[in-house]
Design a protein around this motif. Sequence first.
Motif, PDB file in Angstrom:
ATOM      1  N   TRP A  49       0.844  -1.199   0.000  1.00 37.60           N
ATOM      2  CA  TRP A  49       0.000   0.000   0.000  1.00 37.60           C
ATOM      3  C   TRP A  49       0.884   1.256   0.000  1.00 37.60           C
ATOM      4  O   TRP A  49       0.658   2.186  -0.771  1.00 37.60           O
ATOM      5  CB  TRP A  49      -0.927  -0.009   1.210  1.00 37.60           C
ATOM      6  N   LEU A  53       1.123   4.247  -2.831  1.00 33.91           N
ATOM      7  CA  LEU A  53       0.846   5.651  -2.515  1.00 33.91           C
ATOM      8  C   LEU A  53       2.046   6.541  -2.790  1.00 33.91           C
ATOM      9  O   LEU A  53       1.888   7.670  -3.263  1.00 33.91           O
ATOM     10  CB  LEU A  53       0.411   5.809  -1.059  1.00 33.91           C
ATOM     11  N   ARG A  95      -8.527  10.990  -2.854  1.00 32.20           N
ATOM     12  CA  ARG A  95      -8.021   9.622  -2.988  1.00 32.20           C
ATOM     13  C   ARG A  95      -8.664   8.705  -1.942  1.00 32.20           C
ATOM     14  O   ARG A  95      -8.921   9.098  -0.825  1.00 32.20           O
ATOM     15  CB  ARG A  95      -6.504   9.616  -2.841  1.00 32.20           C
ATOM     16  N   TYR A  96      -8.885   7.493  -2.324  1.00 35.83           N
ATOM     17  CA  TYR A  96      -9.459   6.447  -1.484  1.00 35.83           C
ATOM     18  C   TYR A  96      -8.445   6.010  -0.418  1.00 35.83           C
ATOM     19  O   TYR A  96      -7.248   6.271  -0.527  1.00 35.83           O
ATOM     20  CB  TYR A  96      -9.828   5.244  -2.355  1.00 35.83           C
ATOM     21  N   THR A  97      -8.940   5.341   0.600  1.00 35.28           N
ATOM     22  CA  THR A  97      -8.087   4.722   1.621  1.00 35.28           C
ATOM     23  C   THR A  97      -8.298   3.213   1.553  1.00 35.28           C
ATOM     24  O   THR A  97      -9.141   2.737   0.775  1.00 35.28           O
ATOM     25  CB  THR A  97      -8.462   5.216   3.034  1.00 35.28           C
ATOM     26  N   GLN A  98      -7.598   2.480   2.393  1.00 35.79           N
ATOM     27  CA  GLN A  98      -7.757   1.028   2.392  1.00 35.79           C
ATOM     28  C   GLN A  98      -9.179   0.623   2.778  1.00 35.79           C
ATOM     29  O   GLN A  98      -9.638  -0.438   2.369  1.00 35.79           O
ATOM     30  CB  GLN A  98      -6.764   0.375   3.353  1.00 35.79           C
ATOM     31  N   GLN A  99      -9.869   1.444   3.530  1.00 41.14           N
ATOM     32  CA  GLN A  99     -11.234   1.115   3.918  1.00 41.14           C
ATOM     33  C   GLN A  99     -12.254   1.673   2.912  1.00 41.14           C
ATOM     34  O   GLN A  99     -13.193   0.980   2.537  1.00 41.14           O
ATOM     35  CB  GLN A  99     -11.544   1.646   5.321  1.00 41.14           C
ATOM     36  N   THR A 100     -12.069   2.925   2.484  1.00 41.32           N
ATOM     37  CA  THR A 100     -13.070   3.534   1.599  1.00 41.32           C
ATOM     38  C   THR A 100     -13.049   2.948   0.198  1.00 41.32           C
ATOM     39  O   THR A 100     -14.004   3.118  -0.546  1.00 41.32           O
ATOM     40  CB  THR A 100     -12.898   5.064   1.503  1.00 41.32           C
TER      41      THR A 100
END
Length: 195
Positions: A49, A53, A95-100
């Motif tokens: 991840w 990023l 930007r998205y996250t690991q959850q979103t």
Amino acid sequence: MKRFTSLLLLVAALVFASCNRTPKPLDPASAEAVKVQLNILRDTVAANWSEMLESDDAKLRDTRRLLRELTTQPGTDRARVAQLQYANDKLPKRRYTQQTMAESARIDAYDAAQDSLLRVVYALALPENREPAPIIRELTERIQTADVDLIAYRVHYDQSVTRFNNYLVVHAQELQQLGGTYAKLQPLPLFTIVE
């Protein structure tokens, strides 16, 4: 002097004995072994991840620098470049996250916003009627390379998440025995849409 030599030999023997201890091997079926393996899998997911990023952040920095370089070129519409700089600076917040990223629409929205921005930037940076400055060409090529590399980063991330998620399922009982945060772990979303 004899005492000092005896003491020195005793200390040397203790140091030697402590260095020769081999740790007791873990039982692969134990909860402790599951914990160790899960931590390795979790670290691999985090590393993939972070690498993805960092690449995207570098692409955003290169885009910002490219836009600054474009303002120094004759005939550049500075107002248009300022709009593009503003749009580029807003991208990290979108930007998205690991959850979103569980909502694939978030990934799609981010990708679409970045792609549409880059299409306009490329058109300004690489006009058909003149050769761009070397720094502009170099930055454009770096951005394009990072854009292509994104697919590989997402594949590596998904592979590590799949191993992590599978491990959670296979070792659910041991994770419940460990308790605490291990008992609460949930599968992570993937970039790949699972039907």
